[in-house]
Motif scaffolding. Structure first.
Motif, mmCIF file in Angstrom:
data_model
loop_
_atom_site.group_PDB
_atom_site.id
_atom_site.type_symbol
_atom_site.label_atom_id
_atom_site.label_comp_id
_atom_site.label_asym_id
_atom_site.label_seq_id
_atom_site.Cartn_x
_atom_site.Cartn_y
_atom_site.Cartn_z
ATOM 1 N N PHE A 256 12.276 9.480 -1.888
ATOM 2 C CA PHE A 256 12.912 8.398 -1.134
ATOM 3 C C PHE A 256 11.878 7.593 -0.360
ATOM 4 O O PHE A 256 11.985 6.374 -0.246
ATOM 5 C CB PHE A 256 13.962 8.987 -0.185
ATOM 6 N N GLY A 257 10.886 8.280 0.176
ATOM 7 C CA GLY A 257 9.844 7.634 0.967
ATOM 8 C C GLY A 257 10.048 7.885 2.444
ATOM 9 O O GLY A 257 11.124 7.644 2.982
ATOM 10 N N GLN A 258 8.997 8.366 3.093
ATOM 11 C CA GLN A 258 9.088 8.736 4.498
ATOM 12 C C GLN A 258 9.343 7.518 5.386
ATOM 13 O O GLN A 258 10.162 7.585 6.309
ATOM 14 C CB GLN A 258 7.800 9.445 4.923
ATOM 15 N N ALA A 259 8.683 6.405 5.109
ATOM 16 C CA ALA A 259 8.865 5.207 5.931
ATOM 17 C C ALA A 259 10.287 4.662 5.794
ATOM 18 O O ALA A 259 10.924 4.291 6.782
ATOM 19 C CB ALA A 259 7.839 4.146 5.538
ATOM 20 N N LYS A 260 10.775 4.632 4.567
ATOM 21 C CA LYS A 260 12.130 4.135 4.323
ATOM 22 C C LYS A 260 13.161 5.056 4.985
ATOM 23 O O LYS A 260 14.120 4.586 5.595
ATOM 24 C CB LYS A 260 12.367 4.063 2.813
ATOM 25 N N PHE A 261 12.943 6.357 4.881
ATOM 26 C CA PHE A 261 13.836 7.326 5.509
ATOM 27 C C PHE A 261 13.855 7.143 7.024
ATOM 28 O O PHE A 261 14.920 7.152 7.642
ATOM 29 C CB PHE A 261 13.398 8.752 5.142
ATOM 30 N N ALA A 262 12.678 6.963 7.620
ATOM 31 C CA ALA A 262 12.582 6.770 9.068
ATOM 32 C C ALA A 262 13.347 5.516 9.491
ATOM 33 O O ALA A 262 14.045 5.522 10.505
ATOM 34 C CB ALA A 262 11.118 6.668 9.492
ATOM 35 N N LYS A 263 13.235 4.469 8.700
ATOM 36 C CA LYS A 263 13.935 3.220 9.015
ATOM 37 C C LYS A 263 15.449 3.445 9.013
ATOM 38 O O LYS A 263 16.149 3.010 9.927
ATOM 39 C CB LYS A 263 13.551 2.141 8.002
ATOM 40 N N GLU B 195 8.230 6.699 12.014
ATOM 41 C CA GLU B 195 7.780 7.509 10.871
ATOM 42 C C GLU B 195 7.116 8.809 11.323
ATOM 43 O O GLU B 195 7.233 9.845 10.659
ATOM 44 C CB GLU B 195 6.820 6.694 10.011
ATOM 45 N N SER B 196 6.436 8.787 12.463
ATOM 46 C CA SER B 196 5.782 10.006 12.956
ATOM 47 C C SER B 196 6.802 11.088 13.298
ATOM 48 O O SER B 196 6.519 12.282 13.172
ATOM 49 C CB SER B 196 4.914 9.697 14.176
ATOM 50 N N GLN B 197 7.989 10.675 13.726
ATOM 51 C CA GLN B 197 9.025 11.663 14.036
ATOM 52 C C GLN B 197 9.498 12.363 12.764
ATOM 53 O O GLN B 197 9.753 13.565 12.768
ATOM 54 C CB GLN B 197 10.210 11.018 14.747
ATOM 55 N N VAL B 198 9.585 11.620 11.667
ATOM 56 C CA VAL B 198 9.963 12.230 10.385
ATOM 57 C C VAL B 198 8.884 13.228 9.965
ATOM 58 O O VAL B 198 9.188 14.318 9.483
ATOM 59 C CB VAL B 198 10.176 11.152 9.300
ATOM 60 N N SER B 199 7.635 12.874 10.196
ATOM 61 C CA SER B 199 6.542 13.785 9.869
ATOM 62 C C SER B 199 6.654 15.078 10.670
ATOM 63 O O SER B 199 6.448 16.175 10.136
ATOM 64 C CB SER B 199 5.205 13.095 10.157
ATOM 65 N N ARG B 200 6.992 14.973 11.942
ATOM 66 C CA ARG B 200 7.174 16.174 12.780
ATOM 67 C C ARG B 200 8.389 16.978 12.320
ATOM 68 O O ARG B 200 8.391 18.212 12.387
ATOM 69 C CB ARG B 200 7.302 15.783 14.249
ATOM 70 N N MET B 201 9.429 16.300 11.847
ATOM 71 C CA MET B 201 10.623 16.997 11.352
ATOM 72 C C MET B 201 10.263 17.902 10.173
ATOM 73 O O MET B 201 10.825 18.981 10.025
ATOM 74 C CB MET B 201 11.686 15.986 10.896
ATOM 75 N N LYS B 202 9.334 17.452 9.344
ATOM 76 C CA LYS B 202 8.947 18.237 8.172
ATOM 77 C C LYS B 202 8.270 19.544 8.572
ATOM 78 O O LYS B 202 8.322 20.522 7.838
ATOM 79 C CB LYS B 202 8.015 17.427 7.273
ATOM 80 N N GLU B 203 7.650 19.569 9.748
ATOM 81 C CA GLU B 203 6.936 20.770 10.182
ATOM 82 C C GLU B 203 7.865 21.879 10.653
ATOM 83 O O GLU B 203 7.565 23.048 10.476
ATOM 84 C CB GLU B 203 5.955 20.412 11.311
#
Length: 97
Positions: free
Chosen positions: A24-31, A37-45
């Motif tokens: 889907f894409g991390q940036a698109k998902f964050a939007k 986008e950094s919050q989505v990255s932290r969610m993955k952790e």
């Protein structure tokens, strides 16, 4: 023994969620989520693994055919090969994100 079964199922769910996020894409998902986008990255952790365990315990089902199709798509991207076209005699699986 039952805990091991839940962990295994949780790992499958987490793999599926992370795979769908990658496609889907991390940036698109964050939007769409309304977050940076950094919050989505932290969610993955941390969050996705906990949510996956919760879904496994609550008996959320993982469709193996979806995982197989997702793996085929990744393989096609990694090898730069086009996926085979569906014919009338062939049935194509569609994954909606």
């Amino acid at each position: 023994m039952e805990n091991a079964r839940y962990r295994k199922k949780a790992m499958r769910i987490e793999t599926q969620l992370l795979g769908k996020l990658a496609v889907f894409g991390q940036a698109k998902f964050a939007k769409f989520m309304g977050v940076h986008e950094s919050q989505v990255s932290r969610m993955k952790e941390d969050f996705i693994s906990k949510a996956s365990m919760m879904l496994a315990i609550l008996e959320y089902g993982v469709d193996d055919t979806e995982i197989v199709e997702l793996a085929r798509r990744f393989a096609a991207v990694l090898t730069n090969k086009k996926a085979p076209a569906a014919t009338e005699a062939d049935s194509q699986i569609t994954i909606n994100f």
